[in-house]
Write a protein that holds these residues in place. Structure first.
Motif, PDB file in Angstrom:
ATOM      1  N   PRO A 257      -8.901   3.848  -4.889  1.00 15.30           N
ATOM      2  CA  PRO A 257     -10.008   3.442  -5.764  1.00 15.30           C
ATOM      3  C   PRO A 257      -9.912   1.979  -6.186  1.00 15.30           C
ATOM      4  O   PRO A 257     -10.892   1.412  -6.672  1.00 15.30           O
ATOM      5  CB  PRO A 257      -9.841   4.362  -6.985  1.00 15.30           C
ATOM      6  CG  PRO A 257      -8.398   4.727  -6.997  1.00 15.30           C
ATOM      7  CD  PRO A 257      -7.937   4.723  -5.572  1.00 15.30           C
TER       8      PRO A 257
ATOM      9  N   TYR B 263      -3.366   1.947  -5.898  1.00 10.85           N
ATOM     10  CA  TYR B 263      -2.844   3.305  -5.702  1.00 10.85           C
ATOM     11  C   TYR B 263      -3.576   3.936  -4.526  1.00 10.85           C
ATOM     12  O   TYR B 263      -4.803   3.850  -4.451  1.00 10.85           O
ATOM     13  CB  TYR B 263      -3.038   4.127  -6.975  1.00 10.85           C
ATOM     14  CG  TYR B 263      -2.339   3.518  -8.177  1.00 10.85           C
ATOM     15  CD1 TYR B 263      -0.968   3.684  -8.355  1.00 10.85           C
ATOM     16  CD2 TYR B 263      -3.035   2.768  -9.104  1.00 10.85           C
ATOM     17  CE1 TYR B 263      -0.318   3.094  -9.434  1.00 10.85           C
ATOM     18  CE2 TYR B 263      -2.392   2.176 -10.188  1.00 10.85           C
ATOM     19  CZ  TYR B 263      -1.038   2.342 -10.347  1.00 10.85           C
ATOM     20  OH  TYR B 263      -0.393   1.768 -11.400  1.00 10.85           O
ATOM     21  N   TRP B 264      -2.815   4.561  -3.661  1.00  6.97           N
ATOM     22  CA  TRP B 264      -3.371   5.089  -2.419  1.00  6.97           C
ATOM     23  C   TRP B 264      -3.111   6.582  -2.290  1.00  6.97           C
ATOM     24  O   TRP B 264      -2.055   7.069  -2.684  1.00  6.97           O
ATOM     25  CB  TRP B 264      -2.762   4.357  -1.221  1.00  6.97           C
ATOM     26  CG  TRP B 264      -3.195   2.925  -1.168  1.00  6.97           C
ATOM     27  CD1 TRP B 264      -2.630   1.895  -1.841  1.00  6.97           C
ATOM     28  CD2 TRP B 264      -4.303   2.390  -0.456  1.00  6.97           C
ATOM     29  NE1 TRP B 264      -3.305   0.732  -1.586  1.00  6.97           N
ATOM     30  CE2 TRP B 264      -4.347   1.001  -0.724  1.00  6.97           C
ATOM     31  CE3 TRP B 264      -5.276   2.929   0.400  1.00  6.97           C
ATOM     32  CZ2 TRP B 264      -5.309   0.164  -0.176  1.00  6.97           C
ATOM     33  CZ3 TRP B 264      -6.230   2.090   0.953  1.00  6.97           C
ATOM     34  CH2 TRP B 264      -6.246   0.717   0.658  1.00  6.97           C
ATOM     35  N   GLY B 265      -4.075   7.291  -1.723  1.00 10.07           N
ATOM     36  CA  GLY B 265      -3.908   8.725  -1.519  1.00 10.07           C
ATOM     37  C   GLY B 265      -4.902   9.248  -0.503  1.00 10.07           C
ATOM     38  O   GLY B 265      -5.450   8.497   0.291  1.00 10.07           O
ATOM     39  N   GLU B 266      -5.114  10.570  -0.515  1.00  7.90           N
ATOM     40  CA  GLU B 266      -6.032  11.226   0.436  1.00  7.90           C
ATOM     41  C   GLU B 266      -5.701  10.827   1.873  1.00  7.90           C
ATOM     42  O   GLU B 266      -6.573  10.392   2.627  1.00  7.90           O
ATOM     43  CB  GLU B 266      -7.481  10.863   0.108  1.00  7.90           C
ATOM     44  CG  GLU B 266      -7.966  11.452  -1.189  1.00  7.90           C
ATOM     45  CD  GLU B 266      -9.388  11.003  -1.502  1.00  7.90           C
ATOM     46  OE1 GLU B 266     -10.297  11.834  -1.464  1.00  7.90           O
ATOM     47  OE2 GLU B 266      -9.545   9.803  -1.806  1.00  7.90           O
ATOM     48  N   HIS B 267      -4.458  10.986   2.225  1.00  7.65           N
ATOM     49  CA  HIS B 267      -3.976  10.602   3.550  1.00  7.65           C
ATOM     50  C   HIS B 267      -4.435  11.643   4.577  1.00  7.65           C
ATOM     51  O   HIS B 267      -4.226  12.830   4.376  1.00  7.65           O
ATOM     52  CB  HIS B 267      -2.453  10.514   3.541  1.00  7.65           C
ATOM     53  CG  HIS B 267      -1.897   9.771   2.353  1.00  7.65           C
ATOM     54  ND1 HIS B 267      -1.988   8.404   2.224  1.00  7.65           N
ATOM     55  CD2 HIS B 267      -1.279  10.197   1.221  1.00  7.65           C
ATOM     56  CE1 HIS B 267      -1.431   8.033   1.076  1.00  7.65           C
ATOM     57  NE2 HIS B 267      -0.993   9.105   0.455  1.00  7.65           N
ATOM     58  N   ARG B 268      -5.035  11.180   5.634  1.00  3.07           N
ATOM     59  CA  ARG B 268      -5.510  12.095   6.676  1.00  3.07           C
ATOM     60  C   ARG B 268      -5.089  11.605   8.054  1.00  3.07           C
ATOM     61  O   ARG B 268      -5.035  10.401   8.306  1.00  3.07           O
ATOM     62  CB  ARG B 268      -7.046  12.195   6.655  1.00  3.07           C
ATOM     63  CG  ARG B 268      -7.634  12.745   5.372  1.00  3.07           C
ATOM     64  CD  ARG B 268      -7.336  14.223   5.206  1.00  3.07           C
ATOM     65  NE  ARG B 268      -7.913  14.737   3.968  1.00  3.07           N
ATOM     66  CZ  ARG B 268      -7.330  14.651   2.755  1.00  3.07           C
ATOM     67  NH1 ARG B 268      -6.155  14.072   2.611  1.00  3.07           N
ATOM     68  NH2 ARG B 268      -7.912  15.166   1.700  1.00  3.07           N
TER      69      ARG B 268
ATOM     70  N   ALA C 198       0.816  -1.219   0.000  1.00  4.87           N
ATOM     71  CA  ALA C 198       0.000   0.000   0.000  1.00  4.87           C
ATOM     72  C   ALA C 198       0.847   1.264   0.000  1.00  4.87           C
ATOM     73  O   ALA C 198       0.547   2.230  -0.698  1.00  4.87           O
ATOM     74  CB  ALA C 198      -0.917  -0.007   1.221  1.00  4.87           C
TER      75      ALA C 198
ATOM     76  N   ILE D 157      -5.386   7.679   8.025  1.00  2.00           N
ATOM     77  CA  ILE D 157      -6.239   6.935   7.112  1.00  2.00           C
ATOM     78  C   ILE D 157      -5.870   7.307   5.686  1.00  2.00           C
ATOM     79  O   ILE D 157      -5.466   8.457   5.421  1.00  2.00           O
ATOM     80  CB  ILE D 157      -7.738   7.197   7.389  1.00  2.00           C
ATOM     81  CG1 ILE D 157      -8.597   6.160   6.671  1.00  2.00           C
ATOM     82  CG2 ILE D 157      -8.140   8.607   6.994  1.00  2.00           C
ATOM     83  CD1 ILE D 157     -10.061   6.182   7.124  1.00  2.00           C
ATOM     84  N   SER D 158      -5.960   6.340   4.770  1.00  2.00           N
ATOM     85  CA  SER D 158      -5.684   6.568   3.352  1.00  2.00           C
ATOM     86  C   SER D 158      -6.772   5.873   2.540  1.00  2.00           C
ATOM     87  O   SER D 158      -7.404   4.928   3.008  1.00  2.00           O
ATOM     88  CB  SER D 158      -4.308   6.004   2.969  1.00  2.00           C
ATOM     89  OG  SER D 158      -3.302   6.497   3.820  1.00  2.00           O
ATOM     90  N   TYR D 159      -6.945   6.340   1.310  1.00  2.00           N
ATOM     91  CA  TYR D 159      -8.008   5.793   0.443  1.00  2.00           C
ATOM     92  C   TYR D 159      -7.430   5.314  -0.878  1.00  2.00           C
ATOM     93  O   TYR D 159      -6.393   5.792  -1.346  1.00  2.00           O
ATOM     94  CB  TYR D 159      -9.073   6.866   0.188  1.00  2.00           C
ATOM     95  CG  TYR D 159      -9.793   7.285   1.432  1.00  2.00           C
ATOM     96  CD1 TYR D 159     -10.923   6.603   1.871  1.00  2.00           C
ATOM     97  CD2 TYR D 159      -9.334   8.361   2.190  1.00  2.00           C
ATOM     98  CE1 TYR D 159     -11.588   6.983   3.034  1.00  2.00           C
ATOM     99  CE2 TYR D 159      -9.990   8.746   3.356  1.00  2.00           C
ATOM    100  CZ  TYR D 159     -11.109   8.060   3.771  1.00  2.00           C
ATOM    101  OH  TYR D 159     -11.764   8.419   4.917  1.00  2.00           O
TER     102      TYR D 159
ATOM    103  N   LYS E 121     -14.516   4.194  -2.125  1.00  3.48           N
ATOM    104  CA  LYS E 121     -13.102   3.827  -2.119  1.00  3.48           C
ATOM    105  C   LYS E 121     -12.760   2.924  -0.941  1.00  3.48           C
ATOM    106  O   LYS E 121     -13.384   3.007   0.119  1.00  3.48           O
ATOM    107  CB  LYS E 121     -12.258   5.108  -2.066  1.00  3.48           C
ATOM    108  CG  LYS E 121     -12.122   5.763  -3.438  1.00  3.48           C
ATOM    109  CD  LYS E 121     -11.562   7.152  -3.319  1.00  3.48           C
ATOM    110  CE  LYS E 121     -12.676   8.167  -3.356  1.00  3.48           C
ATOM    111  NZ  LYS E 121     -12.364   9.471  -2.836  1.00  3.48           N
TER     112      LYS E 121
END
Lengths: 322, 322, 322, 322, 322, 322
Positions: free
Chosen positions: D184, D188-193, D142, D180-182, D160
């Motif tokens: 699709p 591929y992972w993104g939108e890390h919070r 990931a 947390i990550s998202y 997602k």
């Protein structure tokens, strides 16, 4: 060693598949077995006069580290002297020692040699000899500081004394490998060679932080068999386990086989709990015929024993070598 | 202390040669003895109204550190309040506290004084007094951070209050010695003097890393007798043991004798295992006639007791002084 | 301070927009300005008998730290004694000192008070007074170790002496905040309060590791103006810069304004290179009318000066406060 | 999860007031339960074909870390495969792994997803899926190293995949928060919070050093309920305890409630003593109706279980939130 | 890049045999070149509208880190905006940033992409795009913390964006290797691969502690040519030098050649002395025809330039590869 | 040494009161004096064939450490070979070396002996001999790792070779004292004795962290005169200075006098700035009549020289002994 030795021994328990197994009455030496002691551990024994003699690390209640002689008829029940060994001058007058710990004992030719971690401006390898475990003669330290776990071979190799050791630093060393050195005379040492290094974490994590020679190697047809300790640095401190290695007879800096899995790791209560939890630290091995008995310090507090068959151990090393 | 106090006591076990011995029913206070607690340890008691009162460190299940009052008829069975002590303003309005731990209690002249490690922009020594263990009045912190183990003397010395403490830093301090300070008024402190330092590793390793005052010193003909803790930094963490020191009556910065061997070191299961393994941490001592009972925290989890005879302890110090 | 003082001064260079600027002939004191010295830095000056006197940190070529008196007519050219200050007993006979460094000087009422980092079983705050910079009388250390950067206020506050300090630990402290303490008599100290803490890294990184009081605060209509040092821990070591703070006149533990940008940071060659590169360390400020001159140690090697206008500095603090 | 699952369960013991309680026959999996193992711990289970399946961390006697499939009818008695899982290529051919440890298992839509700490040039989050616990298909890692404790949500959120993780470094990390990550596509992972951080020492010390997601969150009417571990760094090493958090259903980076007191902390012998003393480390939770059963690693040596009621746990969080 | 670019350039000095050489008028940007700045360094430039544009790291006098746009006609004389870049929302509304530093700029297809070290609950890789260096649109952070030195490739590889980065931890990281990751959309990232690791101390000590990508790679017939930094940890701190690597065009995780000797190491006064001594840190390269100009931060204080010929550099890599 | 040697020399500058003074044209060897070098420092010279020969530490631009032979007519202008010394087998076939640095050269009886820090499974002391500085014969390493700064005596003492060394650990050692060892044959070493330890911080801080032998001792009527380095650990890294010691002729483990102040400390630009700032590191001394010239590494970058008179140095030691 003489074949007449009566080995301390206990058969493998039923249902046990382990290559080596603990003595059911462990620990064989308790922490308070002499009046002054806080703990008795990391100690070494040899056959002696039909029974056994040994040199024991007894930390007193000031937690001063010193070594004591002791005697046993069966290798299991021990009488340890209440006073530490007093050293006489051997091949030198310089027999200073701030502390002594983790002894090993080795018969070579005509006498017993003791090696230990000797405090001389830092930890180094102290050497002494005795003929009778009464009079001990301290010799020159083998090396400059900082060194621990000096273990002699029981005969000369290519005409020279040989010693394994683990050079390191002056604290709770987080690194350490095994080297070998040679001496023509037990006074001057050289020909230092690398023997064994720590394992990569991925391959054998129990021995990935540091390793040190344990018992005096004993001769088998296939090589010198030696028990050693390996250390992993967990998030709660060092954990010491025991493995074994087979070194080439004529060139003992060559490792033939070396245990990838441990042979004994802290799992019994007296190994898991004590002054330093999670320590199994071998310092001596008795062997006759196919049997071997290992003496090991447990949790820096007491002494335990473990048993095995030489051929099985060697087979295990061959099939599970790092 | 009043001679009418009924000492909690248990005779020395048969076959025991130790100067001090554990209570056979240890621990006397368990980790969950009040509903909110995760652990109860490092606590202090005094004679009070024919029985005993105490101030207890109870870490709750969020592992927040606070101090609680408690009461006992026999010094062994305790009722601890379920709510922590709420402080009223004493000689200051500034009674901030991020946390409170490791209390000591000391009767001086007309009231009970509580000292503890108080969180005020770092750990320092909090001070409060009470007459009845119901209303507590918090005073000015004695010192700037970073300090722990503040222990008062039970009477003024040369007209001034006197306090032992262990200045150090803001983490798991790997160093620490005992100092004494004086105050004319329990508000302003000065005349800071060095009292005792850690021991060289070679001389008494159990106290070679840091030391701190434990119990309120009590007067004997020969000097102030105080129990203290010493720490050795093993490769698996800090190990806390207990010793004692005899300080000169009029000039308590002068150490007359100090135990080279420990008096009590972690060996019982509740001392070896717990939230912080291998901790014996004395915080209070009751004494009447020749008897003394020490209360100590064990493994940062529970409270234990140990007993001894004052004359034997003093003899031991004289014969085994560092 | 007397208004008759002839300020050491140099006008702001043309084209310079900085709030404070360096003296063009820096350093004013060189590392070898007395025969024994390895370095002269972190030193303090005051108006004295129509000229100036000072106390100077001169490390000798054994790198022993000691303080020396010195004199100047213009505040720029200094004659420093070749022998360190010898202390006489002031309010105590206990005037031990393993080393002395980083002095400050402060006139209060009838005499000059010296504070410095005094080696007494660890670094703490030494105090002495003098009337003439010839005879110095050492008093009780203010605090327990471990403390540095003790700076007095030039008048009593609410009837008590007041001192800023930075408690910390016994090495190259990687943390440290400014506290204030009070004393009725320069002997016993209490009422310890937090004054200023390090800044979050994101807000003002030059002062994110530790901060310490620098110059003796001087009174302005708007509050006590004090220069202080802040430290950032770069991957190549600590970098010391200078800021200023305005403290409330009656309650100096209340910070009115505090510089978010530094006022002076290492950029001149004698600040960037030396025994300890990248150090600007203010220890004294002279002020008359609207002018202020700051004396600062540079690179732990020499002494430099910087100038500014009080009203501009205060405006800057107001507009750029953390 | 299917409502037909037969929950492993034991009622709350009499006299117990705790929100969660241990299974009386703990540990449910012993350290030597397969022939090669040194320890079995930090393992995850799910309902499977009317019974249960799981993925288990079994360190072998070389202390190599790997994951093994296992099966159970009742969730308590387990048959663990003697050989580790062999991975087939999933959404990538790059399925390198130096080691695998601390697995979690999560059913999403049509298959079981396994996440674990995967050794690829440092620890990162490995991902694989299986339909039958026989064939496993390894996917792209990931994240970049260094990461541990990757835990998936059991359904897509806003279309997602969502994963909690604890980025940190390459050793015994002394810090760590939950993010947390998202994705699709699970590749591929993104939108890390940022989701949850460690607690200040004063507020909840058991979780002041690092925290990491434990069990796969399960849906309640009030939010996602997840068990997590928190760590305090004592002077004798890290101590791991268990808490719980309730995350908002649609925006799980929002923490609704989070346990200030722990729910389970090391107190049982098998939690206090073992390869790494003082560890409670949750990796899975089964829930049906109002009951929940948590599987946790104990002392890095064995697997234990604890039980509770969902509504009581949520009430507890609401009333005791950090 | 457009062939019409007028390269900033200076021929190799006479007598110089070095593969790359410094600009004789270094530094090209001084530490105080905008009013608020404490230092300007580690900055990136690209051809823009017949001249050049850049993004500059300007730490202000509070030592807050931020990035600023700037413009130049010749690539040597720069006008840097006095206000930092204000970000608009790009592919996300979540454009938090505690700090921004060490920018790179990369033209891909239709716009300029900026990457930098972005403070979001720890350092990670920020991404933004601009068409005109006036309006900047911040996108999702590429990775979880902790990461630095994110460098994009100037075209998609196999249909995906590609980025080099150096995952590490949250302090003065004493380790760090270069990885590559891919993204279909500049929002979600995966397919993380190891590219280059630190060198063994014996082989190339200047890059034995950590390495990180420097300039945006540019295409040559033989591969992607990229300048990177390497770090050695001396007993006086980290020393940063510059090397180069040639990566395979279609599979840039494959290193074809990599400089064993450095190409540029701190030796000029502005590299040896400054806020962080001994730093050469490349962040951008301009190239046209056979010429290349590298922009690098010097001593974390100023910006310098160095020049070379592409064919010579590639020959050097081939003949001196690690 | 032969009295016919033409000493490199420069008289003491006017106005200089220092016991030793720098050569006005320092550095005598620059960092790029051979094509491959990054730095040339910590090197040793001896009289040779009417001129001088030397062994030089030249780190190349990969920062690999190796030693090179060089020649000079006047001891100041040097021709250093462009290729490192290639070793032939001396008293052993085992002449492995991962790296070589910090050489010393010593004439004994019939040949020149070279000692250096040799990389063999850690740093230890390499030994070689040469008759002509063309053919070099490598011998057994003197000691086990970890050791540095091995310096021979120029004649046998009591019939044995004697070597000073500084055992330590495998990193940037923060401790280190000087020991002496003896050998009958340059192969086996023993009789290890402590010679000199670091100074207490209060007494001579420049040598409070570690010390190591520098130049080959030379005989004076009063004893062996040796220059050594001492280190203080400042908050910005290690600072190396030079002192001298006088050792007893027949028992050189006895220190007669030892410099409390340093003789030379970093103050010149080439000592303060370079690859490792603030280093003065003596490795050789030439002496004839009353003159002595010391060669020292400066800032781990270049070689400098300093001069003095033997009688003045000895007087200084007598009057300023630690």
């Amino acid at each position: 060693m003489t074949s007449k030795m009566i080995m301390p021994w206990e058969d493998r328990p039923k249902g046990c598949d382990d290559v080596m197994w603990r003595y059911s009455k462990n620990p064989v030496i308790g922490r308070y077995d002499i009046p002054s002691s806080n703990s008795i551990f990391n100690s070494a024994v040899v056959p002696f006069e039909g029974g056994f003699a040994g040199v024991f690390r007894c930390d007193n209640k000031a937690v001063q580290m010193n070594i004591f002689a002791g005697f046993s008829k069966d290798g299991i029940h021990w009488e340890i002297n209440h006073d530490p060994i007093e050293m006489l001058a051997g091949n030198t007058e310089m027999i200073e020692s701030d502390y002594k710990y983790d002894p090993r004992v080795c018969w070579i030719e005509d006498r017993y040699w003791i090696t230990w971690c000797n405090g001389y401006h830092g930890p180094t390898i102290g050497i002494a000899y005795t003929f009778d475990f009464k009079a001990f003669y301290q010799c020159e330290n083998a090396f400059l500081p900082f060194n621990r776990n000096g273990v002699l071979f029981p005969e000369k190799i290519n005409g020279k004394y040989a010693m394994l050791s683990r050079p390191s630093d002056n604290g709770h060393t987080p690194f350490g490998d095994i080297y070998i050195s040679y001496s023509p005379d037990m006074k001057y040492w050289g020909e230092h060679r690398s023997v064994m290094k720590v394992s990569p974490f991925e391959d054998s994590a129990w021995q990935c932080t540091k390793i040190g020679a344990g018992s005096v190697p004993f001769k088998t047809e296939e090589g010198w068999l030696m028990f050693y300790h390996g250390v992993i640095n967990t998030c709660n401190g060092f954990r010491y386990s025991m493995g074994a290695a087979l070194l080439e007879l004529q060139n003992p800096d060559k490792v033939l086989y070396r245990s990838k899995p441990y042979l004994l790791a802290p799992a019994a209560p007296y190994e898991l709990v004590g002054d330093v939890p999670n320590v199994v630290f071998p310092c001596a091995a008795l062997s006759t015929g196919n049997k071997v008995a290992v003496y090991y310090g447990a949790a820096d507090t007491v002494v335990g024993m473990a048993f095995g068959y030489v051929d099985e151990i060697i087979d295990f090393l061959k099939n599970n070598s790092l």
